[in-house]
Design an enzyme around this catalytic site. Structure first.
Site, PDB file in Angstrom:
ATOM      1  N   LYS A 181      -5.901  -4.294   1.932  1.00 51.29           N
ATOM      2  CA  LYS A 181      -4.500  -4.485   2.319  1.00 51.29           C
ATOM      3  C   LYS A 181      -3.773  -3.139   2.381  1.00 51.29           C
ATOM      4  O   LYS A 181      -4.257  -2.143   1.826  1.00 51.29           O
ATOM      5  CB  LYS A 181      -3.824  -5.427   1.312  1.00 51.29           C
ATOM      6  N   ARG A 189       3.461 -16.139  -9.622  1.00 49.64           N
ATOM      7  CA  ARG A 189       3.751 -15.337  -8.443  1.00 49.64           C
ATOM      8  C   ARG A 189       3.321 -16.159  -7.237  1.00 49.64           C
ATOM      9  O   ARG A 189       4.102 -16.897  -6.670  1.00 49.64           O
ATOM     10  CB  ARG A 189       2.971 -14.012  -8.582  1.00 49.64           C
ATOM     11  N   TYR A 201      16.257  22.947  -5.705  1.00 50.28           N
ATOM     12  CA  TYR A 201      17.441  22.085  -5.810  1.00 50.28           C
ATOM     13  C   TYR A 201      17.905  21.899  -7.252  1.00 50.28           C
ATOM     14  O   TYR A 201      17.064  21.737  -8.152  1.00 50.28           O
ATOM     15  CB  TYR A 201      17.140  20.693  -5.244  1.00 50.28           C
ATOM     16  N   MET A 253      11.876  17.190  -0.258  1.00 54.73           N
ATOM     17  CA  MET A 253      11.308  16.214   0.665  1.00 54.73           C
ATOM     18  C   MET A 253      10.011  16.740   1.291  1.00 54.73           C
ATOM     19  O   MET A 253       9.055  16.000   1.472  1.00 54.73           O
ATOM     20  CB  MET A 253      12.324  15.870   1.763  1.00 54.73           C
TER      21      MET A 253
HETATM   22  C1  LIG Z   1      -4.350  -6.531  -4.494  1.00 51.73           C
HETATM   23  C2  LIG Z   1      -5.151  -7.677  -4.968  1.00 51.73           C
HETATM   24  C3  LIG Z   1      -6.481  -7.475  -5.377  1.00 51.73           C
HETATM   25  C4  LIG Z   1      -7.069  -6.102  -5.567  1.00 51.73           C
HETATM   26  O1  LIG Z   1      -6.614  -5.596  -6.784  1.00 51.73           O
HETATM   27  P1  LIG Z   1      -7.117  -4.202  -7.371  1.00 51.73           P
HETATM   28  O2  LIG Z   1      -6.519  -4.139  -8.717  1.00 51.73           O
HETATM   29  O3  LIG Z   1      -6.590  -3.157  -6.450  1.00 51.73           O
HETATM   30  O4  LIG Z   1      -8.599  -4.241  -7.376  1.00 51.73           O
HETATM   31  C5  LIG Z   1      -7.244  -8.595  -5.665  1.00 51.73           C
HETATM   32  N1  LIG Z   1      -6.718  -9.848  -5.589  1.00 51.73           N
HETATM   33  C6  LIG Z   1      -5.427 -10.061  -5.252  1.00 51.73           C
HETATM   34  C7  LIG Z   1      -4.908 -11.442  -5.214  1.00 51.73           C
HETATM   35  C8  LIG Z   1      -4.606  -8.993  -4.927  1.00 51.73           C
HETATM   36  O5  LIG Z   1      -3.326  -9.204  -4.606  1.00 51.73           O
END
Ligand SMILES: *Cc1c(COP(=O)(O)O)cnc(C)c1O
Length: 377
Positions: free
Chosen positions: A42, A140, A262, A315
């Site tokens: 992702k 969640r 800065y 930046m």
């Molecule tokens: C992002 C995510 C993962 C991967 O998690 P990591 O800690 O990066 O290995 C696995 N399962 C779900 C549901 C996630 O949202």
């Protein structure tokens, strides 16, 4: 955002694909042979480039990929026509047909989503693959305990959803001793026994290291593939994947007391040499690292003393105190490592008051990426 022009980049994010492959293989070999390893890609593979990383992992034997959104799933499907792709955030209402046509399997997070996906399968007069996500303690995503109980009483809701993966997600897997881990595992077992038999998945990166009882049929590592330590506080079993390098673009000799950057947040009291390198918070180098982190010389031959970040991170720039190095070792154009070697993602994240995940995701927004060990598709 890969290196485009011919001009040598003043800054680059070097990503070693062979290390990502080795990290995936390490996890695949660590888990029992009854489990297999997927890969979470992702957010553009945590900012490192899904177009390079997903095909590499597919060619290494990975057949299960996880993304967050439908758009990420569609983009990945274009790259990899044959792998299983799960969309963790689920199927937004109205996106069912698009998902089905692209052979994406949504994580179904409530009974309504299950109903709509089932209806999509009926309309197409086929069976559709799906992931049933159970909430075992994160509040969640995923079916609530009540919804899971309802599903257990009405298994016909799943009649057309096949093949199906049963999934949940651990809240505290990075702390091996945390009681939540065992609680969630027990809850997952209870719910699983009530539902029709199907493959299961509970562990992400850290869960893999909790032991074989957590790995089930499929594990979902993300961060560990990219070098983040899945077992904080212990020696990192994963190898470092990336290096953030930049060349010195300016040098300033300070003789009299004078402030740097800065807010005059740093004051050099005596003779000091300041090097400016073109990396800033726009490149994901956190502003919180001002007066906190240090960098080092990229020259592999010389053991570099730490080169402290002095003053605030701008930046587009950071300023380093390079007084510890002999003048002949620091010139305009000298390469500096900001992340790499002993300066790991996790180290910098701690110094910035965040976690490796957040630091990693922020990198590679602007800095050109250079890939090592790219394989022809
Ligand atoms: C992002 C995510 C993962 C991967 O998690 P990591 O800690 O990066 O290995 C696995 N399962 C779900 C549901 C996630 O949202």
């Amino acid at each position: 955002m890969t290196t485009g022009g011919n001009a040598p980049a003043d800054a680059k994010l070097i990503i070693d694909l062979a290390v990502i492959r080795r990290n995936w293989l390490k996890i695949d070999r660590k888990i029992p042979s009854s489990s297999r390893a997927g890969a979470v890609v992702k957010a553009d593979a945590y900012g490192l480039g899904v177009a390079q990383i997903a095909p590499l992992l597919a060619s290494t034997g990975c057949e299960d990929f996880f993304v967050a959104t439908v758009d990420e799933g569609l983009a990945l499907r274009d790259l990899l026509p044959d792998v299983r792709i799960s969309v963790l955030n689920g199927a937004p209402e109205g996106a069912e047909a698009e998902l089905a046509i692209a052979k994406l399997q949504p994580a179904l997070n409530d009974l309504g989503a299950i109903e709509r996906w089932h209806e999509q399968a009926r309309r197409m007069d086929t069976a559709l693959p799906a992931v049933i996500h159970l909430d075992t303690g994160m509040a969640r995503l995923g079916l609530s305990p009540d919804e899971a109980a309802q599903l257990a009483e009405q298994p016909e809701r799943l009649a057309r959803l096949t093949p199906t993966l049963l999934m949940s997600h651990l809240a505290c897997a990075n702390e091996a001793g945390h009681p939540m881990n065992g609680d969630q595992l027990a809850r997952f077992h209870v719910l699983r026994r009530r539902l029709p038999a199907m493959p299961a998945s509970l562990a992400a990166s850290s869960g893999v290291f909790l032991g074989a009882e957590y790995t089930f049929d499929l594990v979902r590592p993300g961060a560990a593939l990219y070098g983040i330590n899945p077992i904080p506080g212990q020696l990192n079993p994963m190898a470092q994947v990336l290096r953030l390098e930049a060349r010195i673009v300016a040098l300033r000799e300070i003789d009299a007391p004078q402030s740097v950057g800065y807010g005059a947040a740093y004051r050099a009291s005596g003779k000091t040499r300041i090097a400016t390198v073109p990396i800033g918070y726009a490149d994901g180098f956190p502003r919180a690292l001002g007066n906190q982190a240090s960098a080092m010389l990229a020259d592999g031959d010389a053991a570099s003393p730490p080169l402290p970040v002095v003053g605030q991170v701008s930046m587009d720039l950071v300023t380093l105190d390079v007084s510890a190095l002999p003048p002949e070792q620091v010139r305009i154009g000298t390469a500096i490592i900001l992340i790499g070697g002993a300066r790991t993602l996790d180290t910098l994240a701690t110094e910035a008051g965040t976690i490796g995940y957040e630091l990693l995701i922020g990198l590679g927004q602007r800095v050109p990426r250079a890939y090592l060990n790219e394989v022809a598709a």
